[in-house]
Design a protein around this motif. Structure first.
Motif, PDB file in Angstrom:
ATOM      1  N   ASN A  39       0.833  -1.213   0.000  1.00  0.00           N
ATOM      2  CA  ASN A  39       0.000   0.000   0.000  1.00  0.00           C
ATOM      3  C   ASN A  39       0.864   1.259   0.000  1.00  0.00           C
ATOM      4  O   ASN A  39       0.582   2.226  -0.705  1.00  0.00           O
ATOM      5  N   GLN A  40       1.937   1.225   0.788  1.00  0.00           N
ATOM      6  CA  GLN A  40       2.844   2.377   0.820  1.00  0.00           C
ATOM      7  C   GLN A  40       3.541   2.553  -0.540  1.00  0.00           C
ATOM      8  O   GLN A  40       3.664   3.662  -1.058  1.00  0.00           O
ATOM      9  N   MET A  41       3.984   1.452  -1.127  1.00  0.00           N
ATOM     10  CA  MET A  41       4.682   1.524  -2.429  1.00  0.00           C
ATOM     11  C   MET A  41       3.744   2.045  -3.522  1.00  0.00           C
ATOM     12  O   MET A  41       4.144   2.841  -4.369  1.00  0.00           O
ATOM     13  N   HIS A  63       6.348   4.615  -7.331  1.00  0.00           N
ATOM     14  CA  HIS A  63       7.542   4.253  -8.115  1.00  0.00           C
ATOM     15  C   HIS A  63       7.987   2.805  -7.904  1.00  0.00           C
ATOM     16  O   HIS A  63       9.167   2.481  -7.944  1.00  0.00           O
ATOM     17  N   GLY A  64       7.003   1.946  -7.690  1.00  0.00           N
ATOM     18  CA  GLY A  64       7.312   0.515  -7.625  1.00  0.00           C
ATOM     19  C   GLY A  64       8.000   0.101  -6.344  1.00  0.00           C
ATOM     20  O   GLY A  64       7.995   0.842  -5.346  1.00  0.00           O
ATOM     21  N   GLY A  65       8.577  -1.093  -6.363  1.00  0.00           N
ATOM     22  CA  GLY A  65       9.256  -1.594  -5.179  1.00  0.00           C
ATOM     23  C   GLY A  65       9.504  -3.091  -5.316  1.00  0.00           C
ATOM     24  O   GLY A  65       9.189  -3.694  -6.352  1.00  0.00           O
ATOM     25  N   ALA A  66      10.083  -3.645  -4.267  1.00  0.00           N
ATOM     26  CA  ALA A  66      10.372  -5.084  -4.286  1.00  0.00           C
ATOM     27  C   ALA A  66      10.017  -5.693  -2.937  1.00  0.00           C
ATOM     28  O   ALA A  66      10.298  -5.100  -1.883  1.00  0.00           O
ATOM     29  N   ILE A 115       1.139 -11.050  -9.121  1.00  0.00           N
ATOM     30  CA  ILE A 115       0.114 -10.753 -10.138  1.00  0.00           C
ATOM     31  C   ILE A 115      -0.640  -9.480  -9.758  1.00  0.00           C
ATOM     32  O   ILE A 115      -0.836  -8.580 -10.572  1.00  0.00           O
ATOM     33  N   ALA A 116      -1.029  -9.402  -8.486  1.00  0.00           N
ATOM     34  CA  ALA A 116      -1.814  -8.243  -8.043  1.00  0.00           C
ATOM     35  C   ALA A 116      -1.030  -6.933  -8.135  1.00  0.00           C
ATOM     36  O   ALA A 116      -1.611  -5.874  -8.351  1.00  0.00           O
ATOM     37  N   LEU A 117       0.287  -7.017  -7.967  1.00  0.00           N
ATOM     38  CA  LEU A 117       1.080  -5.790  -7.838  1.00  0.00           C
ATOM     39  C   LEU A 117       1.949  -5.465  -9.043  1.00  0.00           C
ATOM     40  O   LEU A 117       2.596  -4.408  -9.086  1.00  0.00           O
ATOM     41  N   GLY A 118       1.971  -6.370 -10.017  1.00  0.00           N
ATOM     42  CA  GLY A 118       2.805  -6.144 -11.209  1.00  0.00           C
ATOM     43  C   GLY A 118       2.485  -4.816 -11.887  1.00  0.00           C
ATOM     44  O   GLY A 118       3.392  -4.089 -12.315  1.00  0.00           O
ATOM     45  N   ILE A 133       5.623  -3.364  -8.714  1.00  0.00           N
ATOM     46  CA  ILE A 133       6.124  -3.981  -7.475  1.00  0.00           C
ATOM     47  C   ILE A 133       6.379  -5.461  -7.747  1.00  0.00           C
ATOM     48  O   ILE A 133       5.468  -6.196  -8.140  1.00  0.00           O
ATOM     49  N   ARG A 134       7.620  -5.877  -7.523  1.00  0.00           N
ATOM     50  CA  ARG A 134       8.000  -7.280  -7.754  1.00  0.00           C
ATOM     51  C   ARG A 134       7.918  -8.054  -6.440  1.00  0.00           C
ATOM     52  O   ARG A 134       8.246  -7.520  -5.379  1.00  0.00           O
ATOM     53  N   CYS A 135       7.454  -9.295  -6.534  1.00  0.00           N
ATOM     54  CA  CYS A 135       7.288 -10.132  -5.334  1.00  0.00           C
ATOM     55  C   CYS A 135       7.918 -11.485  -5.575  1.00  0.00           C
ATOM     56  O   CYS A 135       7.516 -12.206  -6.500  1.00  0.00           O
ATOM     57  N   ASN A 136       8.892 -11.815  -4.762  1.00  0.00           N
ATOM     58  CA  ASN A 136       9.591 -13.091  -4.918  1.00  0.00           C
ATOM     59  C   ASN A 136       9.839 -13.713  -3.555  1.00  0.00           C
ATOM     60  O   ASN A 136       9.787 -13.030  -2.538  1.00  0.00           O
ATOM     61  N   SER A 137      10.141 -15.011  -3.560  1.00  0.00           N
ATOM     62  CA  SER A 137      10.493 -15.632  -2.282  1.00  0.00           C
ATOM     63  C   SER A 137      11.845 -16.321  -2.385  1.00  0.00           C
ATOM     64  O   SER A 137      12.269 -16.743  -3.467  1.00  0.00           O
ATOM     65  N   VAL A 138      12.510 -16.412  -1.236  1.00  0.00           N
ATOM     66  CA  VAL A 138      13.680 -17.283  -1.131  1.00  0.00           C
ATOM     67  C   VAL A 138      13.249 -18.498  -0.325  1.00  0.00           C
ATOM     68  O   VAL A 138      12.415 -18.399   0.585  1.00  0.00           O
ATOM     69  N   LEU A 139      13.814 -19.642  -0.689  1.00  0.00           N
ATOM     70  CA  LEU A 139      13.479 -20.909  -0.036  1.00  0.00           C
ATOM     71  C   LEU A 139      14.764 -21.470   0.587  1.00  0.00           C
ATOM     72  O   LEU A 139      15.468 -22.269  -0.043  1.00  0.00           O
ATOM     73  N   PRO A 140      15.076 -21.035   1.802  1.00  0.00           N
ATOM     74  CA  PRO A 140      16.306 -21.568   2.426  1.00  0.00           C
ATOM     75  C   PRO A 140      16.162 -23.054   2.735  1.00  0.00           C
ATOM     76  O   PRO A 140      15.071 -23.542   3.030  1.00  0.00           O
TER      77      PRO A 140
END
Ligand SMILES: NC(=O)C1=CN([C@@H]2O[C@H](COP(=O)(O)OP(=O)(O)OC[C@H]3O[C@@H](n4cnc5c(N)ncnc54)[C@H](O)[C@@H]3O)[C@@H](O)[C@H]2O)C=CC1
Ligand SMILES: C[C@H](O)[C@@H]1OC(=O)[C@H](O)[C@@H]1O
Length: 254
Positions: free
Chosen positions: A128-130, A135-138, A173-176, A180-187
């Motif tokens: 919401n802030q982004m 100007h996007g975000g990650a 999908i919602a933020l593209g 805004i890019r959304c990714n995960s890391v899987l440790p």
């Protein structure tokens, strides 16, 4: 090359383990950092001091991520301090190991609330802030190899990590359209507080090391590079992705 110069990076559960390594990694790459934490003030303050020693600014905001108001307050405090939010690293989590058949209702409930609801509220508040900034975000969520495989004493935990992975896919999908890019890391298995007791069992620890092709368990710092990368413009065309950071553990069937 500094990948996050001038960015504001928020990290939940940022005073220890993977979150702390991500916070310090972001600062090493030029970011100002806000950490959320829930437990030790001393550990939070030492993380802030470490970031400030790198010449960056940092704040620590105490709060339980299971509560929605913690997320809005965290984002508001970061904006107050740094003027904007560029990156959210949703990392806070718990894993109280317990057998399935007699799993206490409170343990299931708390694990879901911290790991999944907490991630949801934080991601939503940051997004919401982004969007407002324009100007996007990650957003990078710390999911787990456990999003893909099970654990006998983690029946309450692995669904939360699959949920976080799924949240990043839907949020991507919602933020593209907002950049805004959304990714995960899987440790994989990383040596931190969360599994100190579990891995005190030498036989189990040895077994986990043995099934890791790179020959060792992970350290929190092993996650810093992948998180900084996904947060940075180097990953400008990466969204909805999940990056295993496990020393090869997942692919090692035999
Ligand atoms: N250590 C490992 O092998 C792996 C860890 N993970 C995930 O990495 C994340 C970080 O964990 P680690 O660094 O390993 O352990 P950790 O115990 O050092 O870090 C977890 C952090 O989350 C904080 N936290 C817990 N409940 C909270 C709450 N209600 N509100 C705010 N903060 C809270 C803790 O105080 C701590 O700082 C977790 O989400 C965990 O599920 C994922 C895969 C493997
Ligand atoms: C806490 C566990 O050791 C750790 O958490 C995860 O997400 C990994 O799958 C490991 O089981």
């Amino acid at each position: 090359m500094k990948l996050l110069d001038g960015k504001t990076v928020l990290v939940t559960g940022g005073s220890t383990g993977i979150g702390r390594a991500a916070a310090i990694g972001a600062a090493q790459h030029g970011a100002n950092v806000a950490i959320n934490y829930v437990a030790s003030d001393e550990k939070a303050h030492s993380c802030i001091a470490e970031i400030e020693a790198l010449g960056r600014k940092a704040i620590a905001v105490k709060g339980d991520v299971a509560l929605p108001e913690t997320a809005t307050e965290f984002v508001a405090k970061a904006v107050e301090a740094f003027g904007k939010v560029d990156v959210m690293v949703s990392n806070a989590g718990i894993c109280p190991f317990h057998a399935f058949l007699d799993m206490p209702v409170e343990t299931v409930d708390r694990t879901f609330r911290v790991n999944l609801h907490g991630a949801y509220y934080m991601v939503q508040a940051a997004a919401n802030q982004m969007v407002k900034q324009g100007h996007g975000g990650a957003i990078v969520a710390v999911s787990s190899i456990s999003a893909l495989v099970g654990g006998e004493f983690q029946t309450h935990y692995t669904p939360t990590k699959a949920g976080v992975h799924s949240l990043m896919q839907s949020a991507a999908i919602a933020l593209g359209k907002h950049g805004i890019r959304c990714n995960s890391v899987l440790p994989g298995t990383i040596l931190t507080e969360i599994n100190k007791d579990d891995l005190a069992d030498e036989v189990k620890r040895h077994h986990m090391e043995e099934r890791t092709p790179l020959g060792r368990l992970g350290m929190p710092e092993d996650l810093a590079g992948p998180i900084v990368f996904l947060a940075s413009d180097m990953a400008a065309y990466v969204t909805g992705a999940a990056l295993l950071v496990d020393g090869g553990m997942f692919v090692n069937l035999q």
